[in-house]
Design a protein around this motif. Structure first.
Motif, mmCIF file in Angstrom:
data_model
loop_
_atom_site.group_PDB
_atom_site.id
_atom_site.type_symbol
_atom_site.label_atom_id
_atom_site.label_comp_id
_atom_site.label_asym_id
_atom_site.label_seq_id
_atom_site.Cartn_x
_atom_site.Cartn_y
_atom_site.Cartn_z
ATOM 1 N N VAL A 130 -26.463 -5.609 -19.461
ATOM 2 C CA VAL A 130 -27.364 -5.265 -20.555
ATOM 3 C C VAL A 130 -27.668 -6.492 -21.404
ATOM 4 C CG1 VAL A 130 -27.637 -3.831 -22.618
ATOM 5 C CG2 VAL A 130 -26.572 -2.871 -20.564
ATOM 6 N N ARG A 131 -26.667 -7.312 -21.661
ATOM 7 C CA ARG A 131 -26.874 -8.514 -22.490
ATOM 8 C C ARG A 131 -27.844 -9.477 -21.834
ATOM 9 N NH1 ARG A 131 -21.620 -11.057 -25.237
ATOM 10 N NH2 ARG A 131 -23.334 -12.332 -25.993
ATOM 11 N N ARG A 132 -27.801 -9.589 -20.508
ATOM 12 C CA ARG A 132 -28.689 -10.526 -19.829
ATOM 13 C C ARG A 132 -30.148 -10.139 -19.980
ATOM 14 N NH1 ARG A 132 -24.660 -10.537 -15.723
ATOM 15 N NH2 ARG A 132 -25.854 -8.980 -14.546
ATOM 16 N N HIS A 133 -30.425 -8.852 -20.075
ATOM 17 C CA HIS A 133 -31.813 -8.384 -20.129
ATOM 18 C C HIS A 133 -32.134 -7.731 -21.469
ATOM 19 C CE1 HIS A 133 -31.877 -9.040 -15.769
ATOM 20 N NE2 HIS A 133 -30.740 -8.355 -15.701
ATOM 21 N N LEU A 134 -31.402 -8.103 -22.500
ATOM 22 C CA LEU A 134 -31.494 -7.403 -23.771
ATOM 23 C C LEU A 134 -32.897 -7.448 -24.368
ATOM 24 C CD1 LEU A 134 -29.664 -5.813 -25.682
ATOM 25 C CD2 LEU A 134 -29.173 -7.932 -26.890
ATOM 26 N N PHE A 135 -33.553 -8.609 -24.290
ATOM 27 C CA PHE A 135 -34.854 -8.775 -24.932
ATOM 28 C C PHE A 135 -36.014 -8.741 -23.927
ATOM 29 C CE2 PHE A 135 -31.797 -10.763 -27.798
ATOM 30 C CZ PHE A 135 -32.125 -10.169 -28.996
ATOM 31 N N GLU A 136 -35.753 -8.283 -22.730
ATOM 32 C CA GLU A 136 -36.819 -8.190 -21.750
ATOM 33 C C GLU A 136 -37.581 -6.879 -21.930
ATOM 34 O OE1 GLU A 136 -35.400 -8.713 -17.825
ATOM 35 O OE2 GLU A 136 -34.614 -10.748 -18.197
ATOM 36 N N PRO A 137 -38.876 -6.866 -21.650
ATOM 37 C CA PRO A 137 -39.662 -5.630 -21.824
ATOM 38 C C PRO A 137 -39.331 -4.587 -20.763
ATOM 39 C CG PRO A 137 -41.021 -7.344 -20.850
ATOM 40 C CD PRO A 137 -39.709 -7.988 -21.199
ATOM 41 N N PHE A 138 -39.423 -3.346 -21.180
ATOM 42 C CA PHE A 138 -39.225 -2.190 -20.304
ATOM 43 C C PHE A 138 -37.806 -2.094 -19.752
ATOM 44 C CE2 PHE A 138 -43.691 -3.598 -19.727
ATOM 45 C CZ PHE A 138 -44.306 -2.544 -20.390
ATOM 46 N N PHE A 139 -36.862 -2.763 -20.423
ATOM 47 C CA PHE A 139 -35.461 -2.635 -20.005
ATOM 48 C C PHE A 139 -34.709 -1.887 -21.096
ATOM 49 C CE2 PHE A 139 -31.039 -3.929 -20.060
ATOM 50 C CZ PHE A 139 -30.667 -3.698 -18.750
ATOM 51 N N SER A 140 -34.016 -0.825 -20.697
ATOM 52 C CA SER A 140 -33.261 -0.041 -21.663
ATOM 53 C C SER A 140 -32.094 0.613 -20.955
ATOM 54 C CB SER A 140 -34.151 1.025 -22.315
ATOM 55 O OG SER A 140 -33.397 1.850 -23.177
ATOM 56 N N SER A 141 -31.009 0.789 -21.708
ATOM 57 C CA SER A 141 -29.851 1.481 -21.154
ATOM 58 C C SER A 141 -29.985 2.990 -21.269
ATOM 59 C CB SER A 141 -28.582 1.019 -21.894
ATOM 60 O OG SER A 141 -28.701 1.276 -23.293
ATOM 61 N N GLU A 142 -31.045 3.469 -21.944
ATOM 62 C CA GLU A 142 -31.291 4.896 -22.089
ATOM 63 C C GLU A 142 -32.564 5.265 -21.333
ATOM 64 O OE1 GLU A 142 -31.413 6.096 -26.116
ATOM 65 O OE2 GLU A 142 -29.297 5.689 -26.501
ATOM 66 N N SER A 143 -32.535 6.430 -20.741
ATOM 67 C CA SER A 143 -33.673 6.840 -19.917
ATOM 68 C C SER A 143 -34.890 7.205 -20.754
ATOM 69 C CB SER A 143 -33.265 8.034 -19.048
ATOM 70 O OG SER A 143 -32.846 9.130 -19.879
ATOM 71 N N ARG A 144 -34.693 7.628 -21.997
ATOM 72 C CA ARG A 144 -35.811 8.084 -22.801
ATOM 73 C C ARG A 144 -36.361 6.975 -23.700
ATOM 74 N NH1 ARG A 144 -36.812 13.312 -22.800
ATOM 75 N NH2 ARG A 144 -37.936 13.138 -24.785
ATOM 76 N N SER A 145 -35.920 5.779 -23.528
ATOM 77 C CA SER A 145 -36.403 4.659 -24.342
ATOM 78 C C SER A 145 -37.402 3.840 -23.535
ATOM 79 C CB SER A 145 -35.234 3.761 -24.780
ATOM 80 O OG SER A 145 -35.709 2.619 -25.455
ATOM 81 N N SER A 146 -38.423 3.338 -24.218
ATOM 82 C CA SER A 146 -39.437 2.522 -23.534
ATOM 83 C C SER A 146 -38.933 1.128 -23.201
ATOM 84 C CB SER A 146 -40.695 2.421 -24.408
ATOM 85 O OG SER A 146 -40.402 1.702 -25.605
ATOM 86 N N GLY A 147 -37.883 0.677 -23.882
ATOM 87 C CA GLY A 147 -37.374 -0.662 -23.621
ATOM 88 C C GLY A 147 -38.232 -1.766 -24.198
ATOM 89 N N LEU A 148 -39.066 -1.433 -25.189
ATOM 90 C CA LEU A 148 -39.964 -2.430 -25.777
ATOM 91 C C LEU A 148 -39.622 -2.778 -27.217
ATOM 92 C CD1 LEU A 148 -43.390 -1.127 -24.417
ATOM 93 C CD2 LEU A 148 -42.132 -3.146 -23.660
ATOM 94 N N GLY A 149 -38.675 -2.065 -27.815
ATOM 95 C CA GLY A 149 -38.391 -2.277 -29.232
ATOM 96 C C GLY A 149 -37.918 -3.684 -29.539
#
Length: 540
Positions: free
Chosen positions: A467-486
């Motif tokens: 998770v830390r490696r891709h923390l600030f990448e777009p569309f990456f999230s550890s939760e299924s209901r999150s867009s991963g863009l915040g």
């Protein structure tokens, strides 16, 4: 010119001694000696003799000409019974140094004629003088001619060497200035370290990466002075003992600021002189900036594609939402209403994702940073945190530590963008933090002559390495209901304002004891003139 003054003092002193303790001398001799001394002092203090190789000019008269006239007069009259012939070498040397070769040889020839004339004058009229005196005068004149020639050649060579050295020195100074400007303007850090680990040169980028302050750390410092630099000491030792290092990643852990991740490569200079000493040149690169640049390049194409896809999705999504709303008005069965509610929720989720993607494109499309906003960070953070705490009922779960000097520190940032970043970080912290008191802590800190920091800490579980490696990448999230863009949007907004955003696992005081937690920090750029010399309390 100084030698002429010394010679005049010696001649005057000798004649005065003879006049007082020996036999009296003609008055004109003493007057001539005093006049010669005064002339030499005036020439030394007032006149400005020109360099060698110049043609005949007025300076010959009050230097070489005056010496020649005075010494010839003393030699001709023999008032004390002393041979003054060696003194005639002084005007010959001076003309050879100050004038051209023709002027030097001409002066030597004039002295030779004066010597021969003196021999003729002192001889009887009936005979031409002794052969010995004539031969001595001729040999002296010949020696003076050779002396003038050699001295003039040496003077001209010395003048050329001096001119060449002056030009080389100017070129070296210009080259040094250019090199200094280039090195100072480099984004990469440059350190020049000797075998004693003394840093002889460090450009501003290197000082920023090392966390050294010019007011505290001198221009030359030792790497052993700071425990955070111990890895650089090992790298320098390996470079001196073995081979230069092509590239290695290290992390410098600072006491009063966040750690620095650097890539280091080294070069070893050849051995200088017989001492066997050499230098190690270190090139430092900030991995965060490198990663940001690579990320920007990779996401440039994706941003254009995402914008096009978002626009294409928005129209059919609006139609789906409208049709679902019309259908929901005609339905009354609970099962069917649950289905329409699911459609509405997922349509809203897709709408938020589309809005986030378009926000990214708008942020990346800005060509200039937002430099017109001078924001009072403490006041803005206090207001936004109060609003968020009231909306979410945070209570004692949220603690805010604001310690910036009142009215002394302002940052360049848009208020609405700061609100969005802070709310996003607080939402993430609330999602993973515990319910204990001070589980979420927001603090500000001003680094002396450096950036201003905003930190959001929570006592949640540590993030997984993936998770830390891709923390600030777009569309990456550890939760299924999150867009991963915040977090990605927050970081994009920070970069548009010249700020940086990062993550660290740190400890904070919670209920009197240190507790490890997740900390997101934003490093702001100060507004013009907003610099302070105060330090924050390390306990904050």
């Amino acid at each position: 010119m100084s030698a002429r003054i010394l010679m005049a003092v010696v001649i005057l002193g000798m004649h005065l001694t003879v006049h007082i303790w020996g036999r009296p001398l003609p008055q004109w001799v003493l007057v001539a000696c005093v006049a010669y001394l005064v002339l030499t002092i005036l020439v030394r203090t007032v006149a400005h003799p020109q360099g060698p190789g110049r043609p005949f000019d007025a300076q010959w008269l009050y230097t070489v000409g005056a010496d020649l006239l005075f010494f010839v007069a003393l030699q001709s009259l023999q008032s004390v019974g002393v041979n003054y012939t060696p003194l005639l070498a002084l005007p010959v040397l001076m003309s050879a140094i100050m004038g051209t070769r023709a002027l030097a040889l001409g002066t030597a020839a004039l002295v030779t004629l004066a010597l021969l004339g003196q021999v003729v004058w002192s001889a009887d009229l009936d005979r031409w003088g002794s052969t010995t005196d004539m031969a001595q005068a001729g040999l002296t004149g010949g020696g003076l001619l050779i002396l003038a020639l050699l001295t003039n050649q040496l003077a001209m060579r010395l003048a050329r060497e001096e001119g060449s050295a002056r030009r080389n020195r100017i070129e070296a100074q210009v080259q040094s200035l250019v090199n200094g400007m280039v090195i100072d303007a480099m984004d990469d850090g440059v350190l020049v370290v000797d075998t004693d680990y003394l840093v002889r040169t460090a450009n501003p980028a290197a000082r920023l990466m090392l966390g050294s302050d010019r007011e505290v750390t001198p221009d030359q410092f030792v790497l052993d002075d700071n425990p955070a630099w111990v890895q650089l000491v090992h790298i320098a030792r390996e470079t001196f003992e073995d081979e230069p290092i092509d590239g290695i990643e290290i992390t410098l852990h600072h006491e009063d600021r966040h750690s620095s991740r650097l890539q280091v490569r080294t070069q070893r200079t050849p051995t200088v002189g017989d001492s066997g000493r050499c230098l190690c040149v270190m090139f430092l690169q900030d991995l965060r900036e490198m990663e940001a640049q690579l990320r920007t390049e990779k996401l440039a194409a994706m941003g254009r594609m995402s914008a096009a896809v978002a626009h294409e999705i928005r129209n059919p999504l609006a139609a789906i939402s409208q049709a679902n709303a019309l259908l929901e008005e005609d339905l009354s069965a609970p099962g069917q209403l649950r289905l329409t509610a699911m459609v509405r929720q997922n349509a809203d989720r897709l709408g938020h994702i589309v809005d986030d993607v378009l926000d990214i494109v708008r942020a990346q499309g800005q060509s200039e940073p937002f430099a017109d906003h001078a924001l009072d960070l403490d006041a803005a953070v206090a207001g936004f945190c109060a609003e968020w705490a009231a909306q979410h009922g945070a209570g004692s779960r949220l603690q805010v530590h604001l310690g910036l000097p009142e009215g002394d520190v302002a940052v360049q940032f848009a208020p609405e963008h700061l609100r969005r970043i802070l709310v996003n970080l607080l939402d993430n912290a609330a999602r993973y933090a515990t319910r204990r008191e001070a589980a979420i802590q927001v603090s500000t800190q001003a680094i002396r002559h450096g950036p201003v920091l905003l930190m959001v800490w929570s006592d949640g579980a540590p993030l997984e390495p993936s998770v830390r490696r891709h923390l600030f990448e777009p569309f990456f999230s550890s939760e299924s209901r999150s867009s991963g863009l915040g977090l990605f949007i927050c970081r994009e907004l920070c970069e548009r304002h010249g700020a940086n955003m990062g993550y660290e696992r740190t400890e904070r005081i919670q209920r009197g004891s240190p507790v490890a937690g997740n900390e997101f920090f934003v490093s702001f750029r100060r507004a013009p003139g907003a610099y302070t010399t105060t330090f924050m309390d390390p306990a904050v």
